[in-house]
Design a protein around this motif. Structure first.
Motif, PDB file in Angstrom:
ATOM      1  N   PHE A 175     -33.349  -2.911 -11.412  1.00  0.00           N
ATOM      2  CA  PHE A 175     -32.480  -3.701 -10.549  1.00  0.00           C
ATOM      3  C   PHE A 175     -32.587  -3.333  -9.067  1.00  0.00           C
ATOM      4  N   THR A 176     -32.557  -2.045  -8.725  1.00  0.00           N
ATOM      5  CA  THR A 176     -32.682  -1.705  -7.302  1.00  0.00           C
ATOM      6  C   THR A 176     -34.048  -2.065  -6.728  1.00  0.00           C
ATOM      7  N   PRO A 177     -35.176  -1.920  -7.469  1.00  0.00           N
ATOM      8  CA  PRO A 177     -36.446  -2.410  -6.921  1.00  0.00           C
ATOM      9  C   PRO A 177     -36.475  -3.917  -6.713  1.00  0.00           C
ATOM     10  N   THR A 178     -35.664  -4.659  -7.484  1.00  0.00           N
ATOM     11  CA  THR A 178     -35.582  -6.107  -7.276  1.00  0.00           C
ATOM     12  C   THR A 178     -34.796  -6.427  -6.013  1.00  0.00           C
ATOM     13  N   LEU A 179     -33.760  -5.639  -5.733  1.00  0.00           N
ATOM     14  CA  LEU A 179     -32.908  -5.887  -4.569  1.00  0.00           C
ATOM     15  C   LEU A 179     -33.546  -5.441  -3.261  1.00  0.00           C
ATOM     16  N   ASN A 180     -34.350  -4.376  -3.295  1.00  0.00           N
ATOM     17  CA  ASN A 180     -34.877  -3.802  -2.053  1.00  0.00           C
ATOM     18  C   ASN A 180     -35.626  -4.786  -1.166  1.00  0.00           C
ATOM     19  N   PRO A 181     -36.547  -5.621  -1.697  1.00  0.00           N
ATOM     20  CA  PRO A 181     -37.216  -6.581  -0.806  1.00  0.00           C
ATOM     21  C   PRO A 181     -36.247  -7.551  -0.136  1.00  0.00           C
ATOM     22  N   LEU A 182     -35.227  -7.973  -0.871  1.00  0.00           N
ATOM     23  CA  LEU A 182     -34.248  -8.897  -0.306  1.00  0.00           C
ATOM     24  C   LEU A 182     -33.392  -8.220   0.752  1.00  0.00           C
ATOM     25  N   ILE A 183     -32.949  -7.011   0.466  1.00  0.00           N
ATOM     26  CA  ILE A 183     -32.051  -6.295   1.366  1.00  0.00           C
ATOM     27  C   ILE A 183     -32.765  -5.857   2.641  1.00  0.00           C
ATOM     28  N   ILE A 241     -27.229   3.953  -2.098  1.00  0.00           N
ATOM     29  CA  ILE A 241     -26.272   4.789  -2.840  1.00  0.00           C
ATOM     30  C   ILE A 241     -26.363   4.500  -4.338  1.00  0.00           C
ATOM     31  N   LEU A 242     -26.496   3.213  -4.692  1.00  0.00           N
ATOM     32  CA  LEU A 242     -26.620   2.841  -6.103  1.00  0.00           C
ATOM     33  C   LEU A 242     -27.834   3.507  -6.725  1.00  0.00           C
ATOM     34  N   PHE A 243     -28.950   3.509  -6.003  1.00  0.00           N
ATOM     35  CA  PHE A 243     -30.169   4.138  -6.498  1.00  0.00           C
ATOM     36  C   PHE A 243     -29.960   5.635  -6.700  1.00  0.00           C
ATOM     37  N   PHE A 244     -29.454   6.318  -5.682  1.00  0.00           N
ATOM     38  CA  PHE A 244     -29.315   7.769  -5.760  1.00  0.00           C
ATOM     39  C   PHE A 244     -28.259   8.193  -6.766  1.00  0.00           C
ATOM     40  N   VAL A 245     -27.143   7.494  -6.823  1.00  0.00           N
ATOM     41  CA  VAL A 245     -26.061   7.879  -7.738  1.00  0.00           C
ATOM     42  C   VAL A 245     -26.516   7.757  -9.187  1.00  0.00           C
ATOM     43  N   THR A 246     -27.220   6.666  -9.516  1.00  0.00           N
ATOM     44  CA  THR A 246     -27.677   6.494 -10.898  1.00  0.00           C
ATOM     45  C   THR A 246     -28.699   7.568 -11.279  1.00  0.00           C
ATOM     46  N   VAL A 247     -29.624   7.879 -10.351  1.00  0.00           N
ATOM     47  CA  VAL A 247     -30.620   8.911 -10.651  1.00  0.00           C
ATOM     48  C   VAL A 247     -29.961  10.277 -10.793  1.00  0.00           C
ATOM     49  N   MET A 248     -29.047  10.617  -9.870  1.00  0.00           N
ATOM     50  CA  MET A 248     -28.391  11.927  -9.924  1.00  0.00           C
ATOM     51  C   MET A 248     -27.515  12.070 -11.153  1.00  0.00           C
ATOM     52  N   SER A 249     -26.896  10.973 -11.604  1.00  0.00           N
ATOM     53  CA  SER A 249     -26.050  11.052 -12.796  1.00  0.00           C
ATOM     54  C   SER A 249     -26.853  11.395 -14.044  1.00  0.00           C
ATOM     55  N   LEU A 250     -28.175  11.167 -13.994  1.00  0.00           N
ATOM     56  CA  LEU A 250     -29.029  11.491 -15.130  1.00  0.00           C
ATOM     57  C   LEU A 250     -29.676  12.863 -15.003  1.00  0.00           C
TER      58      LEU A 250
END
Length: 310
Positions: free
Chosen positions: A280-288, A248-257
């Motif tokens: 930031f989201t590419p850094t989190l994705n491997p961990l998540i 959601i963080l990834f999509f919301v930030t992209v859509m807001s732009l």
């Protein structure tokens, strides 16, 4: 007058993330660390999946593609960004700007597709586990991944062509750290309404539809998992929620732009928003998605040549 006659810009000047000299070293070190974490985390996942046959499952096949996309996606931006922290003249040629826009959009749209495919994969695995291997067979997986990649390449081609049919004759200074469509729309000296309409239509198919499908899938997954009255079920629900929050963080930030009117353009806010989905989201994705999984931990121990007691 034809737009080609108006276009006189041969390069763009990027103002960068910050114009404060005292912050350049700190920002360079921060984003260098982030970029190295992205490379290490995602390439490690690819290596583990390739060398461990027990990870040759649909879920890890999709994760491998996501990791490859993340490496390509961030590499379109962060190396240039790092170099510009110390550059006296932060310029990018017109052709390189076109290439960056196309590459950045291609991998970004492909990521949206892969995230949708991964949500569908988890939904099938939890909703109908007995038929999972039949439903998600090798052919289906390959077609889903191929569709995601091809969708990115085609949609980004349409968006890039519509953007660079515009003319940039008044100014060549972009208040950003990369060539990005909203900033280019603001810079153009011709009517951008047609390009903006095309962008909005593409965003519906590449952003709004995927995030709706992903939310629907994960909501059903959480409902099913919560019905499992066990500690394991609660852990799975928490893990699924963490997946959904990052998506959601990834999509919301992209859509807001990309899905907002041109009148709401704000370069300083846009740069901050872009940092979220570029770094930031590419850094989190491997961990998540991977490095917390039991199977991946076992593969890490095997790669290190150490036996695992549990």
């Amino acid at each position: 007058m034809e737009s080609s006659n108006l276009t006189s810009v041969t390069e763009f000047i990027l103002l960068g993330l910050s114009n404060r000299p005292e912050l350049q070293v700190d920002l360079f070190l921060l984003f260098l660390m982030i970029y190295l974490m992205i490379l290490l985390g995602n390439l490690l996942i690819v290596l583990l999946v390739v060398v461990n046959t027990f990870l040759h499952t649909p879920m890890y096949f999709f994760l491998t593609n996501l990791s490859i996309i993340e490496v390509c996606y961030t590499s379109c931006v962060l190396p240039q960004m790092l170099g510009h922290f110390f550059a006296k003249r932060k310029s990018i040629s017109y052709s390189c700007c076109v290439t960056q826009v196309y590459s950045f959009l291609s991998f970004g749209i492909a990521e949206c597709g892969i995230l949708s495919v991964m949500a569908y994969d988890r939904y099938v695995a939890i909703r109908d586990p007995l038929r999972y291997t039949v439903t998600m067979n090798r052919g289906v997986c390959v077609r889903l991944v191929t569709g995601s990649w091809m969708g990115g390449f085609v949609a980004s081609l349409v968006a890039t062509v519509s953007t660079f049919q515009l003319s940039f004759c008044r100014d060549n200074v972009i208040n950003h750290f990369l060539c990005e469509m909203p900033a280019l729309f603001h810079l153009s000296c011709t009517d951008t309404s047609q390009a903006e309409i095309i962008t909005q239509i593409l965003c519906v198919f590449t952003l709004l539809c995927p995030v709706t499908f992903i939310t629907f899938s994960y909501t059903h997954i959480i409902n099913i998992v919560l019905q499992i009255c066990s500690a394991q079920g609660s852990r799975k629900a928490f893990s699924t929620c963490s997946h959904l929050l990052v998506v959601i963080l990834f999509f919301v930030t992209v859509m807001s732009l990309y899905m907002r009117p041109k009148s709401l353009y704000s370069p300083e806010k846009d740069k901050i928003i872009t940092v979220f989905y570029v770094a930031f989201t590419p850094t989190l994705n491997p961990l998540i998605y991977s490095l917390r999984n039991k199977e991946v931990k076992i593969a890490l121990w095997k790669l290190a040549g150490k036996p695992r007691d549990t």
